[in-house]
Design an enzyme around this catalytic site. Structure first.
Site, PDB file in Angstrom:
ATOM      1  N   ARG A 101       0.731  -1.560  -0.056  1.00 55.84           N
ATOM      2  CA  ARG A 101      -0.265  -0.014   0.340  1.00 55.84           C
ATOM      3  C   ARG A 101       0.566   1.012   0.459  1.00 55.84           C
ATOM      4  O   ARG A 101       0.809   1.993  -1.063  1.00 55.84           O
ATOM      5  CB  ARG A 101      -0.876   0.184   0.992  1.00 55.84           C
ATOM      6  CG  ARG A 101      -1.720   1.605   1.341  1.00 55.84           C
ATOM      7  CD  ARG A 101      -2.230   1.841   0.219  1.00 55.84           C
ATOM      8  NE  ARG A 101      -3.403   0.713  -0.728  1.00 55.84           N
ATOM      9  CZ  ARG A 101      -3.316   0.526  -1.999  1.00 55.84           C
ATOM     10  NH1 ARG A 101      -2.655   2.314  -3.087  1.00 55.84           N
ATOM     11  NH2 ARG A 101      -3.839  -0.068  -3.105  1.00 55.84           N
TER      12      ARG A 101
ATOM     13  N   LYS B  52       1.799  24.765  -4.750  1.00 57.88           N
ATOM     14  CA  LYS B  52       0.286  24.481  -3.876  1.00 57.88           C
ATOM     15  C   LYS B  52       0.470  22.360  -4.336  1.00 57.88           C
ATOM     16  O   LYS B  52      -0.555  21.890  -4.750  1.00 57.88           O
ATOM     17  CB  LYS B  52      -0.733  25.012  -4.571  1.00 57.88           C
ATOM     18  CG  LYS B  52      -1.197  26.086  -4.583  1.00 57.88           C
ATOM     19  CD  LYS B  52      -2.472  26.530  -5.636  1.00 57.88           C
ATOM     20  CE  LYS B  52      -2.136  28.232  -5.136  1.00 57.88           C
ATOM     21  NZ  LYS B  52      -3.724  29.113  -6.214  1.00 57.88           N
TER      22      LYS B  52
ATOM     23  N   LYS C 137       4.161  39.710  -3.644  1.00 55.91           N
ATOM     24  CA  LYS C 137       2.819  39.506  -3.599  1.00 55.91           C
ATOM     25  C   LYS C 137       1.853  40.393  -3.269  1.00 55.91           C
ATOM     26  O   LYS C 137       2.319  41.258  -2.799  1.00 55.91           O
ATOM     27  CB  LYS C 137       2.290  38.227  -3.938  1.00 55.91           C
ATOM     28  CG  LYS C 137       2.480  36.772  -4.153  1.00 55.91           C
ATOM     29  CD  LYS C 137       1.535  35.881  -3.608  1.00 55.91           C
ATOM     30  CE  LYS C 137       0.234  34.937  -4.834  1.00 55.91           C
ATOM     31  NZ  LYS C 137       0.118  34.097  -4.124  1.00 55.91           N
TER      32      LYS C 137
ATOM     33  N   GLU D  40       3.851  39.415  -8.760  1.00 50.58           N
ATOM     34  CA  GLU D  40       2.528  39.495  -8.902  1.00 50.58           C
ATOM     35  C   GLU D  40       1.426  40.979  -8.904  1.00 50.58           C
ATOM     36  O   GLU D  40       2.312  41.635  -8.193  1.00 50.58           O
ATOM     37  CB  GLU D  40       1.798  39.059  -7.833  1.00 50.58           C
ATOM     38  CG  GLU D  40       0.295  38.086  -8.326  1.00 50.58           C
ATOM     39  CD  GLU D  40      -0.564  37.615  -7.490  1.00 50.58           C
ATOM     40  OE1 GLU D  40      -0.410  36.337  -7.848  1.00 50.58           O
ATOM     41  OE2 GLU D  40      -0.927  38.178  -6.868  1.00 50.58           O
TER      42      GLU D  40
ATOM     43  N   ASP E  34      -1.950  37.931 -12.344  1.00 52.05           N
ATOM     44  CA  ASP E  34      -3.160  37.656 -12.097  1.00 52.05           C
ATOM     45  C   ASP E  34      -3.955  37.474 -12.746  1.00 52.05           C
ATOM     46  O   ASP E  34      -4.985  38.830 -12.449  1.00 52.05           O
ATOM     47  CB  ASP E  34      -2.963  37.836 -10.616  1.00 52.05           C
ATOM     48  CG  ASP E  34      -3.262  36.725  -9.901  1.00 52.05           C
ATOM     49  OD1 ASP E  34      -4.058  35.751  -9.886  1.00 52.05           O
ATOM     50  OD2 ASP E  34      -4.479  37.266  -8.839  1.00 52.05           O
TER      51      ASP E  34
END
Length: 303
Positions: free
Chosen positions: A125, A160, A192, A221, A242
């Protein structure tokens, strides 16, 4: 390229597999996971030998060979022995019929295992969890890359990723034909909205970044053409557009004129990749590659 990346990842792979085996076997502290902790596998007679094959039930791009090998290496120390040392041992033999990055059809045999039946079942597994997840990432990446064929736009991943699988999924993206963005918060700047607000503006943020780490890439960004102009004037290396519309992107490409690399992000679904690539951006980044993972359906069967 993939082999070189694997060498860098080897220590990470070993730690990740050890953690996964401990999780499955209930090992605590610094205890070494042992197949004997698998209470169901202990129903099988000691030293019972078996042969098993692993197949894919769907088309995929394979990724995870080193992770599978490490599972059985840790469960069966004889795998790391020389042939002479393993003479009196019962090693797990793994025969691979595919390589990382290879495209395979449904019902193909990926590899064969031969060895102690308890060990094969105990490792099954954990080994398949890594192989099915990383192959899922590589397969989705490959589909995205095919949509960009014929353009100069490269596909980037993001941060992410699934917790604990950052390096593994980044490697899977490479297997699928994609390109790694920054690995983490240490190897490149990505300035950002909140960074800009806290620093007092784009020019201040970029200037401080270049002063603190002149050797690092600085990416900013932006959310408008006005912010794009500010980032260009500040000397950003890469500018992330963006949630820009295709029309705005065309304006951005014209305004930039090669003074910086342009990256598009934000809801980059596979259906719209070609449209954005035609606008002439250098990169398209997508978090879906690593966070929207559909594991490949794999199966292990004893012969």
């Amino acid at each position: 390229m993939l082999n070189a990346q694997l060498e860098k990842l080897q220590q990470d792979i070993s730690k990740t597999i050890s953690w996964a085996l401990c999780e499955d076997l209930g090992a605590v502290g610094n205890a070494t996971p042992q197949a004997s902790q698998d209470i169901t596998a202990m129903l099988i007679p000691e030293n019972e030998q078996a042969v098993a094959t692993v197949i894919t039930r769907e088309d995929c791009i394979v990724c995870g060979v080193a992770w599978v090998n490490e599972v059985f290496k840790q469960l069966d120390a004889s795998l790391s022995c020389t042939d002479e040392q393993a003479t009196n041992a019962l090693p797990t033999r793994i025969t691979w019929f595919v390589n990382d990055g290879e495209s395979v059809a449904a019902n193909s045999t990926l590899f064969e295992l031969e060895g102690d039946a308890r060990t094969l079942l105990t490792g099954e597994r954990v080994a398949l969890n890594f192989l099915q997840t990383l192959s899922g990432t590589a397969t989705l990446t490959s589909k995205y890359v095919k949509e960009l064929a014929g353009s100069n736009t490269k596909l980037l991943d993001t941060r992410k990723t699934l917790p604990g699988l950052r390096s593994a999924q980044k490697y899977a993206v490479l297997c699928g034909g994609g390109v790694n963005h920054r690995i983490g918060l240490f190897d490149a700047f990505l300035i950002k909205e909140n960074h800009i607000a806290a620093c007092g503006g784009i020019s201040q943020a970029v200037a401080t970044a270049k002063s603190n780490h002149s050797d690092k890439t600085v990416e900013v960004e932006v959310e408008s053409l006005d912010e794009l102009e500010q980032a260009l004037n500040a000397g950003a290396d890469i500018i992330m557009l963006d949630n820009f519309s295709p029309a705005m992107i065309e304006q951005a490409v014209t305004a930039t004129r090669g003074k910086a690399k342009l990256e598009v992000s934000g809801n980059m679904t596979i259906e719209i990749l070609q449209e954005y690539a035609k606008a002439g951006v250098d990169y398209i980044s997508s978090g879906a590659l690593t966070k929207h993972v559909n594991a490949i359906d794999l199966s292990m069967r004893f012969k």
